[in-house]
Design a protein around this motif. Structure first.
Motif, PDB file in Angstrom:
ATOM      1  N   MET A 105     -42.119  28.572   7.246  1.00 25.89           N
ATOM      2  CA  MET A 105     -42.692  29.344   6.158  1.00 25.89           C
ATOM      3  C   MET A 105     -41.648  30.306   5.606  1.00 25.89           C
ATOM      4  SD  MET A 105     -45.631  27.993   5.982  1.00 25.89           S
ATOM      5  CE  MET A 105     -46.595  29.002   4.867  1.00 25.89           C
ATOM      6  N   ALA A 106     -41.726  30.538   4.292  1.00 27.74           N
ATOM      7  CA  ALA A 106     -40.830  31.458   3.608  1.00 27.74           C
ATOM      8  C   ALA A 106     -41.670  32.387   2.730  1.00 27.74           C
ATOM      9  CB  ALA A 106     -39.824  30.680   2.754  1.00 27.74           C
ATOM     10  N   PRO A 107     -41.184  33.579   2.458  1.00 26.91           N
ATOM     11  CA  PRO A 107     -41.943  34.509   1.612  1.00 26.91           C
ATOM     12  C   PRO A 107     -42.093  33.977   0.190  1.00 26.91           C
ATOM     13  CG  PRO A 107     -40.120  35.631   2.722  1.00 26.91           C
ATOM     14  CD  PRO A 107     -39.950  34.163   2.960  1.00 26.91           C
ATOM     15  N   GLY A 108     -43.208  34.330  -0.430  1.00 28.44           N
ATOM     16  CA  GLY A 108     -43.440  34.009  -1.840  1.00 28.44           C
ATOM     17  C   GLY A 108     -44.133  32.681  -2.054  1.00 28.44           C
ATOM     18  N   VAL A 109     -44.434  32.439  -3.320  1.00 23.57           N
ATOM     19  CA  VAL A 109     -45.145  31.230  -3.728  1.00 23.57           C
ATOM     20  C   VAL A 109     -44.186  30.040  -3.783  1.00 23.57           C
ATOM     21  CG1 VAL A 109     -44.820  31.596  -6.208  1.00 23.57           C
ATOM     22  CG2 VAL A 109     -46.835  30.370  -5.404  1.00 23.57           C
ATOM     23  N   ASP A 110     -44.689  28.848  -3.534  1.00 28.20           N
ATOM     24  CA  ASP A 110     -43.877  27.644  -3.687  1.00 28.20           C
ATOM     25  C   ASP A 110     -43.354  27.607  -5.125  1.00 28.20           C
ATOM     26  OD1 ASP A 110     -43.051  24.834  -2.788  1.00 28.20           O
ATOM     27  OD2 ASP A 110     -44.221  24.403  -4.602  1.00 28.20           O
ATOM     28  N   PRO A 111     -42.043  27.481  -5.328  1.00 31.21           N
ATOM     29  CA  PRO A 111     -41.470  27.552  -6.674  1.00 31.21           C
ATOM     30  C   PRO A 111     -42.055  26.526  -7.648  1.00 31.21           C
ATOM     31  CG  PRO A 111     -39.735  27.612  -5.012  1.00 31.21           C
ATOM     32  CD  PRO A 111     -41.020  27.326  -4.300  1.00 31.21           C
ATOM     33  N   GLU A 112     -42.520  25.391  -7.150  1.00 29.05           N
ATOM     34  CA  GLU A 112     -43.073  24.350  -8.021  1.00 29.05           C
ATOM     35  C   GLU A 112     -44.602  24.344  -8.011  1.00 29.05           C
ATOM     36  OE1 GLU A 112     -41.197  20.572  -7.140  1.00 29.05           O
ATOM     37  OE2 GLU A 112     -39.387  21.644  -6.547  1.00 29.05           O
ATOM     38  N   HIS A 113     -45.206  25.275  -7.303  1.00 30.56           N
ATOM     39  CA  HIS A 113     -46.671  25.350  -7.175  1.00 30.56           C
ATOM     40  C   HIS A 113     -47.259  24.018  -6.732  1.00 30.56           C
ATOM     41  CE1 HIS A 113     -47.545  29.422  -8.655  1.00 30.56           C
ATOM     42  NE2 HIS A 113     -46.486  29.250  -9.442  1.00 30.56           N
ATOM     43  N   ARG A 114     -46.567  23.352  -5.791  1.00 35.81           N
ATOM     44  CA  ARG A 114     -47.079  22.084  -5.276  1.00 35.81           C
ATOM     45  C   ARG A 114     -48.357  22.322  -4.472  1.00 35.81           C
ATOM     46  NH1 ARG A 114     -41.568  20.384  -2.517  1.00 35.81           N
ATOM     47  NH2 ARG A 114     -41.681  22.628  -2.222  1.00 35.81           N
ATOM     48  N   ASP A 115     -49.248  21.358  -4.524  1.00 31.32           N
ATOM     49  CA  ASP A 115     -50.518  21.453  -3.815  1.00 31.32           C
ATOM     50  C   ASP A 115     -50.307  21.662  -2.324  1.00 31.32           C
ATOM     51  OD1 ASP A 115     -51.874  21.038  -6.171  1.00 31.32           O
ATOM     52  OD2 ASP A 115     -52.486  18.984  -5.712  1.00 31.32           O
ATOM     53  N   PHE A 116     -51.079  22.564  -1.765  1.00 30.11           N
ATOM     54  CA  PHE A 116     -51.161  22.820  -0.322  1.00 30.11           C
ATOM     55  C   PHE A 116     -49.836  23.296   0.284  1.00 30.11           C
ATOM     56  CE2 PHE A 116     -53.931  19.162  -1.470  1.00 30.11           C
ATOM     57  CZ  PHE A 116     -55.116  19.884  -1.552  1.00 30.11           C
ATOM     58  N   MET A 117     -49.047  24.008  -0.499  1.00 31.91           N
ATOM     59  CA  MET A 117     -47.757  24.511  -0.011  1.00 31.91           C
ATOM     60  C   MET A 117     -47.697  26.035   0.044  1.00 31.91           C
ATOM     61  SD  MET A 117     -45.982  21.797   0.678  1.00 31.91           S
ATOM     62  CE  MET A 117     -44.213  21.978   0.551  1.00 31.91           C
ATOM     63  N   SER A 118     -48.592  26.741  -0.677  1.00 32.18           N
ATOM     64  CA  SER A 118     -48.582  28.206  -0.692  1.00 32.18           C
ATOM     65  C   SER A 118     -49.850  28.749  -0.050  1.00 32.18           C
ATOM     66  CB  SER A 118     -48.484  28.727  -2.127  1.00 32.18           C
ATOM     67  OG  SER A 118     -47.264  28.337  -2.717  1.00 32.18           O
ATOM     68  N   TYR A 119     -49.676  29.812   0.756  1.00 30.32           N
ATOM     69  CA  TYR A 119     -50.781  30.354   1.551  1.00 30.32           C
ATOM     70  C   TYR A 119     -50.780  31.874   1.565  1.00 30.32           C
ATOM     71  CZ  TYR A 119     -50.926  25.717   3.721  1.00 30.32           C
ATOM     72  OH  TYR A 119     -51.036  24.373   3.939  1.00 30.32           O
TER      73      TYR A 119
END
Length: 142
Positions: A105-119
């Motif tokens: 895990m890394a801080p921040g939103v997934d740069p591509e806003h891919r499904d099920f990658m940001s929490y």
């Protein structure tokens, strides 16, 4: 045949505290608060837009307080969801995303806003854990 999950029972230690957290802090709709006796009370709340409710109370069969882990709430915009949670004073992990390069895990939103990658991860007052997960973001590559 449809198999619809429509209710989850959570164990809590203080029904009024849990009710306040779910309705005020998370903004869930209060469906039922019924107390038949000192030995039986049922509170049912539903996340906005969800077909599945959450029930807790006194005299219900279910999990021990804090034993339910990893319930997922799916949102279209993790940044807006996080801002709402923060505005309501909910303590959370902040936004994190799964980094394919590192496998962690890394801080921040997934740069591509891919499904099920940001929490965003959070707990209720008893330690039942929730994962807010982004899917179907407008403009996402998916």
């Amino acid at each position: 045949m449809d198999w619809k999950l429509e209710n989850i029972i959570l164990g809590v230690t203080d029904v009024d505290r849990a009710k306040e957290f779910y309705t005020q802090s998370l903004g869930f709709h209060l469906d039922v608060d019924h107390q038949a006796s000192d030995d039986f009370r049922v509170v049912q709340v539903t996340p906005v837009g969800s077909g599945c409710s959450v029930t807790f109370g006194v005299g219900l069969n279910g999990a021990e307080p804090g034993a339910t882990k990893g319930l997922h709430l799916v949102v279209e915009d993790i940044e807006a969801a996080y801002a709402e949670l923060e505005g309501r004073g909910v303590v959370s992990s902040g936004i994190q995303h799964f980094d394919v390069a590192t496998g962690g895990m890394a801080p921040g939103v997934d740069p591509e806003h891919r499904d099920f990658m940001s929490y965003v991860y959070l707990n209720d007052p008893d330690g039942n854990s929730w994962h807010v997960q982004e899917a179907h973001h407008k403009g996402a590559e998916g």
